[in-house]
Scaffold this motif. Structure first.
Motif, PDB file in Angstrom:
ATOM      1  N   ILE A   1      60.674  -5.585 119.142  1.00  0.00           N
ATOM      2  CA  ILE A   1      60.937  -4.679 120.256  1.00  0.00           C
ATOM      3  C   ILE A   1      61.422  -3.354 119.667  1.00  0.00           C
ATOM      4  O   ILE A   1      62.034  -3.321 118.591  1.00  0.00           O
ATOM      5  N   THR A   2      61.139  -2.280 120.379  1.00  0.00           N
ATOM      6  CA  THR A   2      61.436  -0.952 119.837  1.00  0.00           C
ATOM      7  C   THR A   2      61.890  -0.014 120.940  1.00  0.00           C
ATOM      8  O   THR A   2      61.663  -0.269 122.138  1.00  0.00           O
ATOM      9  N   CYS A   3      62.522   1.062 120.529  1.00  0.00           N
ATOM     10  CA  CYS A   3      62.925   2.126 121.437  1.00  0.00           C
ATOM     11  C   CYS A   3      61.992   3.312 121.201  1.00  0.00           C
ATOM     12  O   CYS A   3      61.950   3.872 120.094  1.00  0.00           O
ATOM     13  N   GLU A   4      61.237   3.697 122.210  1.00  0.00           N
ATOM     14  CA  GLU A   4      60.296   4.805 122.056  1.00  0.00           C
ATOM     15  C   GLU A   4      61.000   6.159 121.989  1.00  0.00           C
ATOM     16  O   GLU A   4      60.419   7.138 121.520  1.00  0.00           O
TER      17      GLU A   4
ATOM     18  N   CYS B   1      69.253   0.551 123.800  1.00  0.00           N
ATOM     19  CA  CYS B   1      69.008   0.800 122.380  1.00  0.00           C
ATOM     20  C   CYS B   1      70.338   0.929 121.638  1.00  0.00           C
ATOM     21  O   CYS B   1      71.201   1.720 122.047  1.00  0.00           O
ATOM     22  N   PRO B   2      70.550   0.168 120.552  1.00  0.00           N
ATOM     23  CA  PRO B   2      71.813   0.259 119.809  1.00  0.00           C
ATOM     24  C   PRO B   2      72.047   1.635 119.190  1.00  0.00           C
ATOM     25  O   PRO B   2      73.188   1.986 118.902  1.00  0.00           O
TER      26      PRO B   2
ATOM     27  N   GLY C   1      71.104   4.453 123.067  1.00  0.00           N
ATOM     28  CA  GLY C   1      71.506   4.077 124.418  1.00  0.00           C
ATOM     29  C   GLY C   1      70.385   4.052 125.434  1.00  0.00           C
ATOM     30  O   GLY C   1      70.618   3.781 126.615  1.00  0.00           O
ATOM     31  N   ASN C   2      69.152   4.315 125.025  1.00  0.00           N
ATOM     32  CA  ASN C   2      68.014   4.274 125.943  1.00  0.00           C
ATOM     33  C   ASN C   2      67.827   2.853 126.474  1.00  0.00           C
ATOM     34  O   ASN C   2      67.806   1.882 125.717  1.00  0.00           O
ATOM     35  N   ALA C   3      67.664   2.724 127.793  1.00  0.00           N
ATOM     36  CA  ALA C   3      67.530   1.395 128.405  1.00  0.00           C
ATOM     37  C   ALA C   3      66.089   0.909 128.448  1.00  0.00           C
ATOM     38  O   ALA C   3      65.831  -0.244 128.798  1.00  0.00           O
ATOM     39  N   ASP C   4      65.153   1.755 128.089  1.00  0.00           N
ATOM     40  CA  ASP C   4      63.732   1.399 128.185  1.00  0.00           C
ATOM     41  C   ASP C   4      63.220   0.904 126.834  1.00  0.00           C
ATOM     42  O   ASP C   4      62.573   1.632 126.086  1.00  0.00           O
ATOM     43  N   LEU C   5      63.525  -0.356 126.514  1.00  0.00           N
ATOM     44  CA  LEU C   5      63.051  -0.958 125.264  1.00  0.00           C
ATOM     45  C   LEU C   5      61.697  -1.632 125.505  1.00  0.00           C
ATOM     46  O   LEU C   5      61.479  -2.265 126.545  1.00  0.00           O
TER      47      LEU C   5
END
Length: 676
Positions: A379-382, A421-422, A425-429
């Motif tokens: 899983i990633t943070c865009e 996201c650690p 802080g983005n919630a869209d992972l």
């Protein structure tokens, strides 16, 4: 009171025998024999060892000799041929004799479980009660099968056969007919049948027990309880078990009357042990057959390049099965689907979805093969590019949606999926890529009325769960199967007419030169699950659809014709030019330390100590592709030679120096490595 001197080997890295006094109090004293297990003091502990020699005098100072405590009662002496097998394995794979022989003996014997041993000895004459029935009717063999059985049965002494047949050509039936004739010919003969993976053992056991309901059959594999292993091992060692079934560890079973060895799917890398004694069970099976002067059958639709080269040079005998055994059953048509030119729906191409729909309408089964478990590989943070990496390994943590977990498949570390996201802080992972769980979810959306079953290491972790899943498939209670390589080989699904292969391309870019050979074999094996029955009126022709972004790759082009020989000849030509196995020989020294610099320094010093360098090529020490696992940094040193004798001579001189080094580095030596 007089005494004898018994020479004992123990499960230690020390490559020599230990002398012990064995008191002889009177003429009635039971004298030890070579091959017996014996209880001796070792340091502050009591150990079970193996007697490998008996003499009257010892070169050890009399004051330093200790008395042996007792013989292990009830366990028959292990025969000299078995000790010689262990001695050869120890010499070739560079371990001590005790490290080979003792771990192959059940723990309940080595740990002196007297009550368990007593119970196991009482059960030696028990048959396989759950399978007892009248012997099932044998199917008739076609001409090629008859020729193969006849060749095996007319062998004189050692005869290595490569049983090369397309998937579904009836290799198992040849095994069963050969077993029957050997048993009928000799009243005390034993047969060893090996399979590469545990999940294939129950299916083979059922076939063998139904065919031979009144024979004593023993299985050996790592999922047996210690009590089961003890009972089966004693049946084998006493000669009461006439048919021995098992995975790679069964090659070290102490069968005293072995008359035939069968290695099914001989190409499979699972036959190579990757921990401790890193042996090849297939190669030891061939050596054991040569030692005993008996036939050995290596069965495969895609033989290993080593075995195929032996066929080409005449060292091994080829027995070919060019057609499927079931009348009117034909090999499936293979088609490549170029996924670089189309959008996928839940990871499935439109053509694959339509093919599955046609099978559902006809009441036929489909199999989707994806060799990646979990929901998504990462899983990633865009927003910032964060990726779910394992903090202890140079690997990504796999997303398991059903448990809301990230799990490392290398060290076992688990973490809850972060809500944000650690890093930013983005919630869209986003979940990237596909695992079997995600494909299963997509199939249920595309085909809401279909019965979908996932088979992988996660769904079959409970004992007996895999067998229940396979029974459901055979009973027709499943429409679509999604699974990893554990269902790609050996299984006979009679109503299966479609196989879809998802995302096999990752193997094309592996650092390992064997990866193309393995991928080709895997594609042929999984394709062979389709079309194994006669084509019914109105049924869909069987087919295999391979989704790939590189349809013009030579490997995929070779799969279209189902012809192994052409691709094998191309790979052998490449290997010969590069001096790679089977035209060269290799040894791999791996080192682990908290710091990669320490591991590399150890390997450089070790390379400098190699004594005889004529005919030896020493590569530069480098970090391994998976450099860190469980916070240990790993590096490797590859040593190559065109001569096996030269390489073995070097190892015998070099390893004592290596073992004398005082270092905090953990290291392992592997002869004939399969993964580099």
């Amino acid at each position: 009171m007089s005494h004898l001197i018994v020479q004992v080997v123990l499960d230690t890295p020390l490559d020599f025998c230990f002398d012990y006094r064995y008191p002889v109090a009177s003429e009635d004293t039971q004298l030890p024999q070579v091959g017996q297990l014996i209880v001796v003091p070792f340091g502050r502990r009591t150990e079970v060892g193996l007697v490998v020699g008996i003499k009257n005098h010892s070169e050890v100072n009399e004051k330093k000799l200790k008395d042996a405590l007792s013989l292990v009662e009830g366990v028959p002496p292990l025969h000299r041929e078995w000790i010689d097998l262990c001695r050869f394995a120890a010499s070739y794979y560079q371990r001590s004799l005790g490290e080979v022989a003792l771990p192959s003996i059940p723990k309940k014997i080595r740990h002196l479980g007297k009550l368990a041993l007593k119970r196991a000895l009482k059960s030696l004459d028990e048959k396989n009660g759950k399978f007892l029935s009248e012997r099932e009717e044998k199917p008739r063999l076609h001409q090629a099968q008859q020729n193969a059985v006849s060749a095996i049965m007319h062998s004189c002494g050692f005869a290595p056969y490569v049983l090369y047949g397309v998937t579904g050509s009836g290799k198992t039936e040849i095994y069963l007919h050969s077993i029957e004739q050997v048993l009928d010919r000799s009243p005390d003969a034993q047969i060893l049948v090996m399979v590469p993976e545990i999940n294939l053992t129950p299916q083979l056991e059922t076939s063998v027990c139904n065919r031979f309901p009144h024979e004593n059959i023993a299985t050996l594999h790592s999922r047996l309880t210690e009590s089961e292993r003890l009972k089966n091992w004693l049946k084998i060692a006493s000669g009461k078990a006439r048919i021995i079934l098992g995975t790679r560890l069964a090659v070290l079973a102490p069968a005293p009357k072995l008359a035939l060895i069968i290695v099914d799917e001989e190409h499979d890398p699972s036959y190579k042990q990757q921990e401790g004694l890193r042996y090849s069970a297939r190669d030891l099976a061939v050596w054991r057959a040569s030692q005993l002067k008996i036939p050995v059958v290596l069965g495969s639709a895609t033989p290993s390049l080593e075995s195929w080269q032996h066929v080409l040079t005449g060292r091994y005998i080829k027995l070919e099965l060019p057609e499927r055994a079931v009348k009117d059953a034909v090999l499936p048509a293979i088609k490549l689907i170029d996924t670089s030119k189309q959008l996928l729906n839940k990871g499935l191409s439109g053509e694959l979805i339509n093919s599955i729909q046609r099978r559902l309408e006809k009441g036929e089964q489909s199999l989707l093969f994806l060799n990646r478990r979990g929901y998504a590989p990462v899983i990633t943070c865009e927003a910032c590019g964060w990726i779910s990496s394992c903090e202890r390994c140079t690997a990504y943590m796999v997303y398991h949606k059903s448990h809301r977990l990230l799990r490392c498949h290398h060290c076992g570390l688990e973490r809850p999926v972060p809500r944000v996201c650690p890093d930013c802080g983005n919630a869209d992972l986003q979940a990237l890529g596909q695992g079997t769980q995600r494909v299963e979810e997509g199939l249920k959306i595309c085909f809401p009325d279909a019965r979908v079953l996932r088979i992988d290491a996660d769904s079959t972790s409970r004992k007996g769960s895999l067998q229940q899943a396979l029974f459901s498939i055979h009973r027709g209670e499943v429409d679509i199967i999604i699974g990893t390589q554990m269902i790609a080989k050996g299984h006979d699904f009679r109503n299966l007419t479609l196989v879809g292969v998802l995302n096999p391309d990752t193997a094309l870019f592996s650092h390992d030169y064997r990866s193309s050979e393995r991928l080709f074999a895997l594609l042929m094996q999984v394709a062979g699950r389709a079309g194994r029955s006669s084509l019914r009126a109105g049924a869909n022709p069987s087919e295999v659809l391979v989704q790939t972004r590189y349809p013009m790759h030579p490997l995929y082009q070779a799969t279209l014709s189902h012809r192994y020989e052409k691709y094998a000849s191309e790979l052998l030509a490449e290997r010969k030019n590069a001096g790679l196995p089977p035209f060269g020989y290799q040894v791999l020294l791996t080192a682990e330390s908290r710091k990669i610099e320490t591991a590399l320094a150890f390997l450089r010093d070790a390379a400098a100590d190699i004594p005889c360098k004529d005919g030896i090529m020493i590569n530069e020490p480098i970090p391994m592709a998976m450099m860190r696992i469980a916070n240990m940094e790993r590096a490797q040193l590859l040593i190559e030679s065109g001569s096996r004798v030269c390489l073995q001579h070097m190892l015998r001189e070099w390893l004592p120096q290596l073992r004398s080094r005082k270092t905090g580095v953990r290291w392992q030596i592997e002869v004939d490595p399969l993964s580099i």
